[in-house]
Each structure stands twice: as C-alpha cells, then as structure tokens.
Design a protein around this motif. Structure first.
Motif, PDB file in Angstrom:
ATOM      1  N   VAL A 344       0.858  -1.191   0.000  1.00  0.00           N
ATOM      2  CA  VAL A 344       0.000   0.000   0.000  1.00  0.00           C
ATOM      3  C   VAL A 344       0.891   1.236   0.000  1.00  0.00           C
ATOM      4  O   VAL A 344       1.775   1.374   0.843  1.00  0.00           O
ATOM      5  N   ALA A 433      -6.302  -4.572   0.981  1.00  0.00           N
ATOM      6  CA  ALA A 433      -5.640  -4.363   2.272  1.00  0.00           C
ATOM      7  C   ALA A 433      -6.558  -4.735   3.431  1.00  0.00           C
ATOM      8  O   ALA A 433      -6.101  -5.243   4.463  1.00  0.00           O
ATOM      9  N   ILE A 439       0.320  -6.128   5.361  1.00  0.00           N
ATOM     10  CA  ILE A 439       0.278  -4.892   4.581  1.00  0.00           C
ATOM     11  C   ILE A 439       1.688  -4.318   4.571  1.00  0.00           C
ATOM     12  O   ILE A 439       2.255  -4.012   5.624  1.00  0.00           O
ATOM     13  N   THR A 441       4.056  -1.328   3.596  1.00  0.00           N
ATOM     14  CA  THR A 441       3.995   0.088   3.255  1.00  0.00           C
ATOM     15  C   THR A 441       5.369   0.711   3.467  1.00  0.00           C
ATOM     16  O   THR A 441       6.356   0.006   3.676  1.00  0.00           O
TER      17      THR A 441
END
Length: 917
Positions: A344, A433, A439, A441
């Motif tokens: 993400v 997500a 996740i 990031t």
C-alpha cells in the motif's frame, strides 16, 4: 504480414558529420513472423579505431584491415532494406549514420518507413526493467551472445521486435484505436500496422484475451475479488519454527544453499514473544542475520493464528518490492495455509482511470512527445497491471508532470456512484488491504497515516518497522510542512485551466508576479546569509535557518509586505473558485460533478498553501525548526521552505507507540557501543517500555575485513582542503590499482565529491578506470550501482543515500573508502536548532546529537562492504579523528570487530597489496 529490415551498426564514434565511420554492419530481415535473412560484415574505415570503441566492441584495427570498404557493400544494404520497415534500436542514430555513409559513397539515402524498437518497447513493454538492448533481451528471455557486435545486436533487436509485434496484436481493438489517435506524434511509422490490426480484429473471429475487460472504451486487466479465508491451523509457534529451521527443514528445501543462522531463529522467537506479550521491541540485527525472514515468519504466523493484520513498513520502495517479489513467494512455500500480502502506497502512486479517461478525450494536438508517449504506454499498461502503481513504469520526464494530472491524488475523493469506483486502483488496493494479513507500506505513508488520524491504512495493532533508524526523521517531516516555488507555479498553472475568464486570468498572473517577488527575495536572503549559520546540504543546496527574531526589523517588514500581497492574491483566487463552483451547481452539463469536485480540490490546495505560508512566515512557533533551501546554481526563485518539530520523540510516542499493542523496530544500525539509549530517546521511549535485543553478525569480520586508517594524511581542520583532497585522491588511485577498482568512496559533502572526481580524472588514463559519480554521472542511485557492477574496473563516488541501501555482494566490491567521519556540518539549520534546544536543557549537543548521528551513519557506511560469508575487503578511513579524538572509540566499538591497522599510508597500501595477493 510486412517485411522488416532490422539494422545495427558499430562505428568509430557518434557523429558521422565529424568524420566518424562505420566499422561493422549487421542486418536481419523479418518476413511473415520469421527471420529469413542475416547479413553481417566488418567495414574498413580510413581511420584508426579508438581504444574505447575496441574495448566496448572487441573490434580491432587488425580485424577490419582486410574488410570491404563501405562503398563495396552499399548496394547489398540498399537491397536488403528496400520495401521494408527500417528497424533499429535508437533508429535515428543508425538510419542517420547509414544515410550519411550512403550519400558519401554516391548513393541515395534510404527513405523507408521506420520503427524504433526503443519507442516500441516503451509503449508495448511498459513494465520492462529498462530499455537498453541487454535489459530488454533479459526481460524477454532472448539470448544475447555478443553484445555491441552488429549482427548479434541486430538479431536480438529482431527477436524483441517479433515479441512486441505478437504482444501488440493481442491487445483489444479499443486499445489499438486509441493508440492510432496518438500515432501521428510518435517517432515510428505505426499507422499501417495499427490499422491492419484493427481490421483483423473487427473482421475476423479472433479470440479476446480472457484476462482483459473493455469498460467505457478502455481495455483493463480484470481484477480478482479479495477473499480472506479463515484457517483451522493449530501448530504451535515452537513446532512451526522447528519445521522451518531444522537442518533438513522447510527452509533448507525451499532455498538452495541456505545456511542455518542461529541469530535468525533467535530473532524470530524474540519477535513472537513481543507480539504475544503485546510489548514494543527494538532489535538490531547485524548484516548477515537474515532479519527480513526473521521478522516475516513470526509476523505472519501471529497474523494467521489471531486473525490480525500486520503492517510492515520499510524506508525504501526498493525493499518494499523485494519483500513482495522475493520474500512473500518464499513464505507461501513455508506456510501450510494461504494468505494475502499487499503493498500500500500513497494515492499519488496510483493511476486514476477516471482522470485518464478525461485526458484521453482531449485532442492531443497540444501535447508534447513525452505526454503522447506516456498516454500510449499507459493504454497498454492498464491491460496488464494489477496494481496501477506508477513504480512499475519508467515515465519520460514530461510524463511525470502528466502523471500529476491522472493520479488518484488528482481525483480528490471518488464518489461511490462514479462508474469508475469499483475499478479504480486505489480502491482496489484498499479493498485488498482490508482482507490481507500482511500490509507492506513505507515510512512516509505510515507517518502520513499517523498524522491524519489513521485514515489511509486499514486499522492495525501490530507493526514491524524495518530500516527503523529512519522512522523519527521521516515522522519529523510529516509533522512539519514544505512549500516550494515550483509546486506553487504548477498549482497556479492548473488554476488557469479552471478560471478562464479574463478577470481571473489577470488575478492569476498577479499571483504569479507576487510569488516571484517573494521567492526571489527569499533566495537573495539565503545568499546573503552564506557563512552565517548557513551550509550546503548533501545534494548541493544552500540552506539557512529562518527565525524572525534573529532578523533585522527592515527585513521582517519588507518580507511581511511581500508575503501578505501574495497571500491576499491567493485568498482572492480561493473566492473566485468558490464563485465558479456556485455557477457550476446551476449548470446541468454532463461534467458538472467532475468540475465541482476539481474545484473543491483546488480550493483545498490553495487554502493549505495559505496556511503553510502563514505558519512559516508569521507564526513564531518555538517548538518548530524553520529553514530555507535554494538551488545554488538554479533560478533565482528555486526556493524551498521547510518546517519541522525540534523534538519528534514525544509525538511518536503519543500518536504511534501508545496507539498500538506491539511495534517492532529493527535495523542493522540501532545501537551505539551496544546501547539502545539513543534510538529510544529519538522515539520518545524509556528502556522499561521496550524489549531490546542485539543479534550479532554470523560473519567473521576479523578474517574478512581490514580496517585501515592512515596517520599521515593532512588534517582538514588544520590544513587546506585542497591538500587533503589531493592526498585522498592519490590514495584512492593507489588503492584502486591494488583492488582493480571495485571501490565505493563515501563522502559527507557533494562539493568534496565533485572536486575529488576532477582530481581522479587527472590521475587515471582515460581507459584505466571507469569513474561513476553521484550527481555527475547521469542516472538514479540504482542505475549508477548497476553501471558500477557492469564494468570490471570501476570506482563509485557517492554521498547521502550511498551510505546505506547499496547492496553489492561478492567480488563486485572489494573496498570502501570513507573520506570523513559523517558528522553533519555545524551550520546545518536542523542540527543548529536542535543543538540550541539541548543546550537550553543543560545537555551536551555533541555527545547527545552530533556524535550518535555520525556513529549510526558510519556503521551504515562500514556495512556496505561485507554482504555474505564469502566477501572480503578493505575499509579505508581517511579521517585521522577515528584514532586521535577521544570520541573515536565510539565509532570503533560500535562496528563489528575487524582487523584494525593504524600506520602511514604507504605501509597500509603495502599491507593491502599483500592481503589481496
């Protein structure tokens, strides 16, 4: 099917009009999808072949001595190219060179239609690693036997052409029709090909690619709906880890040549205990520990067993991609149950299909080549991308500006009623997500999410922060603000597309003028501060603190006047936008909703700019550092305004650590002399709030590394800088002879790097070593690293980002030269402000700020050398303070224990020679 003549030339230089000549010709003819002819020959020039060209191609004067003259093969070339597309990689070079040679020999130039395989690949292979012939060959699994030889290069180009033609023909007819609209502004002659493909698709029953759907006239790759499965998996973590790490366990079977590392298992168990106990943990895992897998295993296990999601944050997008492309597939082979992991990123990374559709509806006549090329490659890319993430692409320079018009940030908040809502990439990622267990990031989005009350990432309670020594600095930037002149001009230019009446355009022109006056004054202000609490940063900008209390009254008044004029002009434009929105609300046109949304977004941007300017120029906020940067050799309004909190730790504690059940911070460089106290303070935490653990490297540094410190180099603080740089340049030259290049030289100052680069060019013969220098040689950090690794005898000079994140294992890197201990310059505005704050608290800024920062940086630089158990090499430190200063022991005692030698440079170089031999 058409005929294609694929041509490649080897030449004595780049410019035929200045006498450069052809020394080899390769032509491959393609007909009916097959290679039907190959023609290759040396050509005898009437000049010597430069040494550089011989090194590059392997073609020598002796080899071309008995070759035909160009005039003797000209008719063969003309016949092969007649009635065919003339195809080449960088076609203008080959065609231009060939036509000059033909005309010189008394023949007419070739005037066939052309295809440039660079352009062809940029459009139809938008996710390629790069567009050099060798990169495309590797991506498309084409064997390249003899790079930089004409027939081999022509053959590879022909194979790439066939691959691209095959791919292009299978695109939806709607995609090709839109490409046809853009074709007149492309360099290649695609019109007849595109038209034929459209006719073939319309009038034959050709199967449609089942993975592509056509929606609103755009071909888009179909998306899979995310599903979160529940798992009945009751293996304990201890049992699972035993299965993974056992001598004949799952990891051994999944990874060929995997070596068991005790520290890796120890770290995995420690992290699991931290999650179980809902406690924060700081783990320093030295090089070779295998920390990535050591945190992924317990993180994913915990997520699956407790139906949680774990956020993993990295500092670089490079590590993000590595996690998804390399580590996640490995995890899928190690876990007995399925899971989903998703990257993400911020909204600006994702394409807005709605905005892209709107841009395609505009006539392309005013677009420059880069924008046309960008539109074309995006049309193909959306038929194959799952993510819509711009990091998959290599956009041309103006294409990056176009991207600002079509990314998800540009669409503000997409209405769920919008026809694009269910297909937009940003919403896809958000939906995935929500279902994902992992996740992935980056620190920037993690901190953006933190500052904006956790509205960007799905809710989570467990996080792993890799490259964690960067977290507080990233947070500091996000708790602050940045304003720059270029972005302001871009915003005002966008307003011209919305506010098109004469009165508004005048007001926009007035705002631009006020911005010019303000930022030129700020530029001059910084220029006049030089030497007075002002310094160069590591990318060559001049920066200075901005504090109204330290400024003369006349300056404050004049600056305030300039600023208020600009702010008032912005307020007028905000009112104009509001009136414009009211008039749109009474309009019943088809685009009413989109136009209103665009105006709302612009009002938000203008109002945010007003707030930021007011904060920077008027508010006397004692808890914030304000500074200005200018491009030393840039335009007089190339100005950047920054504002950050002096102390970030308390904000991190309050808005991150206290909000989460367990945060694991890990890096290879968290401790100073085995103590975590400095990194804990930077993160606002006390020792009793955190589990801490140091995992030592499994490498034998005493056997693998020689740390050499010369005692007879000039001291930069006592001698002239030129004498110091001259001495280190000579030592780099001598050491490079011993290591055969393969050297990384780390600087703390771009100015020093540039001067050393010039001196080294004087030491080396032209073809002796390849010198690759950050900011001088063109390309990104990863491009410079690849270039360095592709040459046998290369020296890489770097500053700032090159101290970490550069991973060059094996024999490609044999020595690291550290020019100076990496202290920030005392004139650095952020350092100066933080130092003042520490003094006011009765603390020592050097021991609590300057020294710890430098030690962490030094550890990063030292860590570039040894990346595997088989690596060996030299770290050569040119700064005598490492041995002479009392604080030198902080550096030496913070790195793995290597063999340390302190002697005159001549003796050390002798030692290096013996050690390598």
């Amino acid at each position: 099917m058409k005929k294609f003549a694929v041509v490649d030339l080897e030449t004595t230089g780049q410019n035929p009009t200045k006498g450069d000549q052809i020394i080899e010709v390769g032509i491959v003819v393609v007909e009916d999808g097959m290679i039907t002819q190959q023609f290759g020959t040396y050509v005898k020039p009437d000049q010597e072949i430069p040494l550089f060209i011989s090194h590059l191609t392997g073609i020598t004067d002796e080899q071309v001595q008995s070759a035909p003259l160009f005039s003797e093969i000209a008719e063969d070339i003309i016949e092969l190219c007649s009635d065919a597309y003339f195809v080449a990689h960088h076609v203008q070079f080959d065609l231009g060179f060939l036509n000059e040679a033909l005309m010189d020999a008394g023949f007419s130039p070739i005037r066939e239609k052309v295809i440039d395989t660079v352009e062809f690949a940029r459009i139809f292979a938008p996710r390629a690693t790069g567009y050099k012939l060798s990169q495309l060959a590797e991506d498309l699994n084409v064997q390249h036997q003899q790079p930089h030889r004409a027939l081999s290069d022509a053959y590879v180009t022909a194979k790439i052409l066939l691959n691209l033609l095959d791919k292009a023909r299978r695109l939806p007819v709607e995609t090709v029709e839109k490409l046809l609209d853009l074709e007149p502004k492309l360099n290649s002659d695609f019109h007849a090909l595109f038209t034929q493909w459209i006719d073939d698709k319309k009038y034959t029953l050709e199967e449609t690619n089942p993975s592509i759907e056509v929606y609103r006239g755009l071909g888009i790759k179909k998306q899979e709906k995310p599903v979160r499965e529940s798992h009945d998996w009751d293996t304990s973590f201890g049992e699972f880890i035993e299965e993974v790490f056992a001598s004949d366990g799952n990891l051994q079977q999944a990874l060929k040549g995997y070596e068991t590392r005790e520290g890796q298992r120890e770290m995995a168990e420690f992290l699991f205990d931290s999650f179980q106990g809902e406690k924060h943990a700081f783990v320093e895992a030295e090089t070779g520990t295998g920390k990535t897998l050591a945190y992924l295993l317990p993180g994913l296990y915990y997520a699956l067993q407790h139906n949680e999601r774990i956020v993993i944050s990295t500092y670089t997008t490079q590590l993000q991609s590595q996690l998804l492309d390399q580590e996640i597939p490995l995890l899928k082979s190690l876990f007995p149950v399925s899971f989903d992991a998703v990257i993400v990123k911020g909204k600006s990374h994702y394409l807005s299909l709605k905005k892209f559709e709107q841009e395609l509806e505009k006539p392309p006549w005013d677009d420059n080549y880069d924008v046309i090329l960008t539109k074309a490659l995006l049309l193909v890319w959306i038929t194959e991308t799952d993510s819509g993430d711009v990091d998959e692409l290599h956009l041309p320079s103006s294409g990056r500006i176009f991207w600002r018009r079509v990314n998800a940030e540009a669409e503000r908040t997409l209405d769920p009623k919008s026809p694009w809502f269910s297909r937009t990439y940003y919403q896809r990622i958000r939906r995935r997500a929500q279902k994902a267990h992992l996740i992935i990031t980056n620190h920037a989005l993690l901190c953006t999410d933190m500052v904006h009350d956790y509205e960007f990432l799905p809710s989570y309670q467990y996080a792993i922060v890799d490259e964690g020594h960067h977290l507080d600095r990233t947070a500091s930037r996000h708790f602050g603000m940045k304003v720059d002149y270029v972005s302001i001009q871009y915003l005002l230019n966008e307003l011209e597309e919305i506010l098109t009446d004469n009165q508004s355009l005048e007001e926009i022109a007035e705002a631009k003028e006020h911005a010019d006056y303000l930022f030129r004054y700020l530029f001059d202000f910084v220029q006049n501060q030089k030497g007075n609490r002002s310094s160069y940063n590591d990318i060559g900008r001049i920066q200075t603190l901005f504090n109204r209390q330290d400024m003369e009254e006349d300056t404050v008044v004049f600056l305030g006047d300039l600023a208020s004029r600009f702010i008032f002009s912005l307020k007028d434009l905000s009112v104009r936008l509001d009136h414009n929105k009211e008039s749109i609300q009474t309009d019943e046109s088809m685009n009413q909703e989109e136009d209103e949304e665009e105006i709302n977004r612009k009002i938000e941007q203008v109002d945010a700019l007003i707030q930021n300017l007011h904060l920077f120029l008027y508010e006397e906020e004692t808890s914030m550092i304000k500074w200005i940067e200018i491009e030393a050799k840039g335009a007089r309004n190339a100005v950047y305004l920054y504002c950050e909190p002096i102390e970030t730790g308390s904000l991190l504690k309050q808005q991150f650590y206290q909000q989460k059940k367990s945060v694991v911070l890990t890096s290879a460089t968290l401790t100073i002399r085995n103590s975590f106290s400095y990194i804990l303070t930077r993160n606002g935490l006390e020792e009793d709030e955190v589990f801490t653990k140091k995992i030592p490297s499994p490498f034998s540094y005493e056997d693998q590394v020689q740390l050499l410190v010369p005692n007879d180099l000039p001291q930069i603080n006592k001698d002239k800088e030129e004498d110091f740089l001259s001495a280190i340049s000579y030592n780099i030259y001598e050491l490079a002879q011993i290591t055969e290049g393969r050297m990384l030289v780390l600087f703390t100052s771009y100015q020093m790097l540039r001067k050393t680069h010039e001196m080294l060019k004087g030491f080396f013969d032209q073809d002796d070593f390849m010198i690759i220098s950050q900011g001088i040689s063109s390309g990104s950090r990863s491009r410079l690293q690849k270039n360095f690794q592709s040459f046998n005898r290369a020296i890489l000079l770097g500053t700032s980002s090159f101290w970490e994140g550069i991973d060059i294992p094996g024999e490609d890197l044999s020595s690291v030269v550290i020019v100076r201990l990496p202290f920030e310059p005392p004139g650095h505005p952020v350092y100066h402000a933080k130092a003042e704050a520490l003094r006011e608290e009765g603390k020592n800024p050097f021991m609590q700020l300057a020294l710890p920062n430098a030690v962490i940086r030094f550890k990063q630089g030292f860590g570039r050398l040894i990346r595997s158990s088989k690596d060996r090499g030299i770290v050569f430190v040119c700064d005598g303070r490492l041995m002479k200063a009392k604080y030198g022991k902080y550096f030496i005692e913070s790195i793995p224990q290597a063999s340390l030698l302190y002697d005159d440079a001549h003796s050390l170089l002798d030692q290096a020679r013996k050690w390598f031999s």
